[in-house]
Motif scaffolding. Structure first.
Motif, PDB file in Angstrom:
ATOM      1  N   MET A 239       0.820  -1.222   0.000  1.00 20.20           N
ATOM      2  CA  MET A 239       0.000   0.000   0.000  1.00 20.20           C
ATOM      3  C   MET A 239       0.846   1.261   0.000  1.00 20.20           C
ATOM      4  O   MET A 239       0.449   2.279  -0.523  1.00 20.20           O
ATOM      5  N   TYR A 240       2.070   1.210   0.580  1.00 17.62           N
ATOM      6  CA  TYR A 240       2.943   2.385   0.544  1.00 17.62           C
ATOM      7  C   TYR A 240       3.890   2.258  -0.630  1.00 17.62           C
ATOM      8  O   TYR A 240       4.501   1.213  -0.821  1.00 17.62           O
ATOM      9  N   LYS A 241       4.009   3.341  -1.417  1.00 19.68           N
ATOM     10  CA  LYS A 241       4.863   3.283  -2.614  1.00 19.68           C
ATOM     11  C   LYS A 241       6.240   3.879  -2.318  1.00 19.68           C
ATOM     12  O   LYS A 241       6.376   4.773  -1.488  1.00 19.68           O
ATOM     13  N   ILE A 242       7.245   3.403  -3.046  1.00 22.51           N
ATOM     14  CA  ILE A 242       8.577   4.003  -2.966  1.00 22.51           C
ATOM     15  C   ILE A 242       8.463   5.447  -3.470  1.00 22.51           C
ATOM     16  O   ILE A 242       7.908   5.674  -4.540  1.00 22.51           O
ATOM     17  N   PRO A 243       8.974   6.422  -2.719  1.00 22.60           N
ATOM     18  CA  PRO A 243       8.813   7.809  -3.175  1.00 22.60           C
ATOM     19  C   PRO A 243       9.596   8.094  -4.457  1.00 22.60           C
ATOM     20  O   PRO A 243      10.705   7.607  -4.632  1.00 22.60           O
ATOM     21  N   ALA A 244       8.968   8.874  -5.340  1.00 18.34           N
ATOM     22  CA  ALA A 244       9.620   9.204  -6.606  1.00 18.34           C
ATOM     23  C   ALA A 244      10.483  10.453  -6.455  1.00 18.34           C
ATOM     24  O   ALA A 244      11.369  10.699  -7.248  1.00 18.34           O
ATOM     25  N   ASN A 245      10.177  11.239  -5.430  1.00 17.75           N
ATOM     26  CA  ASN A 245      10.796  12.565  -5.364  1.00 17.75           C
ATOM     27  C   ASN A 245      11.872  12.688  -4.285  1.00 17.75           C
ATOM     28  O   ASN A 245      12.165  13.786  -3.839  1.00 17.75           O
ATOM     29  N   THR A 246      12.434  11.595  -3.843  1.00 16.13           N
ATOM     30  CA  THR A 246      13.567  11.711  -2.918  1.00 16.13           C
ATOM     31  C   THR A 246      14.803  11.081  -3.575  1.00 16.13           C
ATOM     32  O   THR A 246      14.684  10.277  -4.499  1.00 16.13           O
ATOM     33  N   LEU A 247      15.972  11.467  -3.055  1.00 14.84           N
ATOM     34  CA  LEU A 247      17.215  10.928  -3.614  1.00 14.84           C
ATOM     35  C   LEU A 247      17.565   9.577  -3.006  1.00 14.84           C
ATOM     36  O   LEU A 247      18.026   8.667  -3.679  1.00 14.84           O
ATOM     37  N   PHE A 248      17.361   9.465  -1.692  1.00 13.55           N
ATOM     38  CA  PHE A 248      17.738   8.199  -1.045  1.00 13.55           C
ATOM     39  C   PHE A 248      16.764   7.778   0.052  1.00 13.55           C
ATOM     40  O   PHE A 248      16.615   6.595   0.327  1.00 13.55           O
ATOM     41  N   LEU A 249      16.097   8.739   0.642  1.00 11.37           N
ATOM     42  CA  LEU A 249      15.287   8.411   1.812  1.00 11.37           C
ATOM     43  C   LEU A 249      13.990   7.701   1.408  1.00 11.37           C
ATOM     44  O   LEU A 249      13.193   8.259   0.652  1.00 11.37           O
ATOM     45  N   GLY A 250      13.822   6.474   1.854  1.00  7.18           N
ATOM     46  CA  GLY A 250      12.623   5.703   1.522  1.00  7.18           C
ATOM     47  C   GLY A 250      12.745   4.908   0.240  1.00  7.18           C
ATOM     48  O   GLY A 250      11.795   4.243  -0.175  1.00  7.18           O
ATOM     49  N   LYS A 251      13.921   4.968  -0.416  1.00  9.16           N
ATOM     50  CA  LYS A 251      14.085   4.197  -1.663  1.00  9.16           C
ATOM     51  C   LYS A 251      14.014   2.695  -1.362  1.00  9.16           C
ATOM     52  O   LYS A 251      13.674   1.894  -2.215  1.00  9.16           O
ATOM     53  N   GLN A 252      14.398   2.348  -0.140  1.00 12.95           N
ATOM     54  CA  GLN A 252      14.142   0.982   0.342  1.00 12.95           C
ATOM     55  C   GLN A 252      13.035   1.127   1.387  1.00 12.95           C
ATOM     56  O   GLN A 252      13.226   1.805   2.408  1.00 12.95           O
ATOM     57  N   LEU A 253      11.869   0.571   1.079  1.00  8.18           N
ATOM     58  CA  LEU A 253      10.700   0.760   1.951  1.00  8.18           C
ATOM     59  C   LEU A 253      10.183  -0.616   2.357  1.00  8.18           C
ATOM     60  O   LEU A 253       9.841  -1.422   1.500  1.00  8.18           O
ATOM     61  N   ILE A 254      10.171  -0.859   3.655  1.00  6.87           N
ATOM     62  CA  ILE A 254       9.753  -2.174   4.137  1.00  6.87           C
ATOM     63  C   ILE A 254       8.452  -2.015   4.904  1.00  6.87           C
ATOM     64  O   ILE A 254       8.426  -1.361   5.956  1.00  6.87           O
ATOM     65  N   PHE A 255       7.385  -2.596   4.342  1.00  5.25           N
ATOM     66  CA  PHE A 255       6.085  -2.530   5.012  1.00  5.25           C
ATOM     67  C   PHE A 255       5.806  -3.870   5.680  1.00  5.25           C
ATOM     68  O   PHE A 255       5.917  -4.922   5.055  1.00  5.25           O
ATOM     69  N   VAL A 256       5.482  -3.803   6.971  1.00  2.00           N
ATOM     70  CA  VAL A 256       5.043  -5.024   7.651  1.00  2.00           C
ATOM     71  C   VAL A 256       3.633  -4.736   8.198  1.00  2.00           C
ATOM     72  O   VAL A 256       3.414  -3.689   8.801  1.00  2.00           O
ATOM     73  N   PRO A 257       2.683  -5.623   7.939  1.00  2.00           N
ATOM     74  CA  PRO A 257       1.307  -5.345   8.386  1.00  2.00           C
ATOM     75  C   PRO A 257       1.227  -5.134   9.901  1.00  2.00           C
ATOM     76  O   PRO A 257       0.433  -4.342  10.384  1.00  2.00           O
ATOM     77  N   GLU A 258       2.085  -5.869  10.644  1.00  2.00           N
ATOM     78  CA  GLU A 258       2.051  -5.769  12.114  1.00  2.00           C
ATOM     79  C   GLU A 258       3.441  -6.006  12.663  1.00  2.00           C
ATOM     80  O   GLU A 258       4.206  -6.796  12.112  1.00  2.00           O
ATOM     81  N   CYS A 259       3.798  -5.307  13.718  1.00  2.00           N
ATOM     82  CA  CYS A 259       5.055  -5.611  14.421  1.00  2.00           C
ATOM     83  C   CYS A 259       4.967  -5.047  15.841  1.00  2.00           C
ATOM     84  O   CYS A 259       4.078  -4.253  16.146  1.00  2.00           O
ATOM     85  N   HIS A 260       5.901  -5.435  16.683  1.00  2.00           N
ATOM     86  CA  HIS A 260       5.914  -4.891  18.044  1.00  2.00           C
ATOM     87  C   HIS A 260       6.296  -3.422  18.014  1.00  2.00           C
ATOM     88  O   HIS A 260       5.607  -2.574  18.559  1.00  2.00           O
ATOM     89  N   SER A 261       7.442  -3.124  17.396  1.00  2.00           N
ATOM     90  CA  SER A 261       7.944  -1.757  17.359  1.00  2.00           C
ATOM     91  C   SER A 261       8.784  -1.601  16.097  1.00  2.00           C
ATOM     92  O   SER A 261       9.722  -2.382  15.876  1.00  2.00           O
ATOM     93  N   THR A 262       8.456  -0.608  15.285  1.00  2.00           N
ATOM     94  CA  THR A 262       9.259  -0.402  14.062  1.00  2.00           C
ATOM     95  C   THR A 262      10.690  -0.007  14.430  1.00  2.00           C
ATOM     96  O   THR A 262      11.617  -0.305  13.683  1.00  2.00           O
ATOM     97  N   ASN A 263      10.875   0.652  15.572  1.00  2.00           N
ATOM     98  CA  ASN A 263      12.255   1.004  15.962  1.00  2.00           C
ATOM     99  C   ASN A 263      13.086  -0.249  16.238  1.00  2.00           C
ATOM    100  O   ASN A 263      14.242  -0.341  15.835  1.00  2.00           O
ATOM    101  N   THR A 264      12.476  -1.212  16.926  1.00  2.00           N
ATOM    102  CA  THR A 264      13.195  -2.450  17.248  1.00  2.00           C
ATOM    103  C   THR A 264      13.509  -3.223  15.964  1.00  2.00           C
ATOM    104  O   THR A 264      14.634  -3.687  15.764  1.00  2.00           O
TER     105      THR A 264
END
Ligand code: BTN
Length: 251
Positions: free
Chosen positions: A1-26
């Motif tokens: 559902m989330y797309k890789i951004p077209a308008n950034t140079l590097f930030l978000g070019k690798q985008l990992i979506f997980v439907p559920e997790c304990h903590s995205t920071n962990t």
């Protein structure tokens, strides 16, 4: 559902979506230790079940309503002594995003984003240090977007403030562009601009308010932050300096 951004140079070019997790920071911290994980990787979920906040607090967010993500950064250009600038660039990027949609946006030291006196976004930054450099940073962002009900009266969402409903995927694209722009400013060494912009929008700056520290309540005015990011409050005793856990805002 989330797309890789077209308008950034590097930030978000690798985008990992997980439907559920304990903590995205962990999860982001684990992934960041793998050599294949690139600078600027974003880990995002729709259902964070054990979100972590500052000062050992928890972070609760309704599934599917908000932006709940962590960005993996490798700010090896940043000296440890300047690490507070990670708080500054991140909170300014979120400020930039929100002020394009609503009024009365402020940054509450060190990095909460307030709208109309209520908290709309929390940031949790976790750094790894190597020598004198910051080698790895996990920038966790909990941005309340479409949630309508909060257990705390001090919390709000973008939707509650503006009366609109937001497309999370589009808002993420905008957020990542703002994050990259401010991060590149930091990388370019624009410390003075970042600090000036931060102070300009700092909540309660130069206004008389009541604070509490060590069970002592006192009146004072925030005058700024020092080079380590500590809060400076002018009180009857002169300018007092506070670390993050040492002071709370009363009214
Ligand atoms: C705070 O204000 O206390 C900071 C809250 C930070 C919450 C975010 S949500 C995404 C990321 N993952 C976490 O476990 N925490 C941060």
């Amino acid at each position: 559902m989330y797309k890789i951004p077209a308008n950034t140079l590097f930030l978000g070019k690798q985008l990992i979506f997980v439907p559920e997790c304990h903590s995205t920071n962990t999860l982001a911290l684990e992934l960041s230790q793998k050599p294949s994980t690139s600078d600027g990787t974003v880990v995002i979920t729709d259902n964070q079940t054990a979100g972590r906040g500052q000062r050992g607090n928890t972070w609760q967010t309704e599934p599917g309503k908000n932006l709940t993500l962590s960005v993996i950064l490798k700010p090896t250009f940043l000296q440890v002594k300047d690490q507070f600038f990670l708080n500054i660039f991140a909170s300014l990027a979120i400020y930039d995003l929100l002020q394009s949609k609503t009024d009365r946006v402020n940054i509450k030291w060190p990095n909460d984003i307030y709208v109309n006196g209520k908290k709309l976004c929390g940031i949790l930054i976790e750094n790894q240090i190597r020598g004198l450099q910051v080698s790895n940073t996990i920038l966790g962002i909990g941005l309340n977007v479409n949630q309508q009900n909060f257990s705390k009266s001090s919390a709000t969402s973008l939707s509650l403030e503006t009366g609109e409903n937001y497309d999370l995927a589009s808002l993420l694209q905008e957020l990542l562009s703002h994050l990259e722009a401010r991060y590149l400013q930091l990388k370019a060494g624009a410390y003075q601009i970042l600090k000036d912009d931060y102070l300009n929008v700092l909540y309660w700056l130069n206004k008389l308010h009541v604070f509490e520290s060590n069970e002592r309540q006192f009146e004072g005015k925030i005058t700024g932050v020092d080079e380590f990011g500590r809060l400076l409050i002018e009180t009857l005793n002169g300018t007092e300096v506070f670390e993050v856990k040492q002071v709370s805002y009363v009214n």
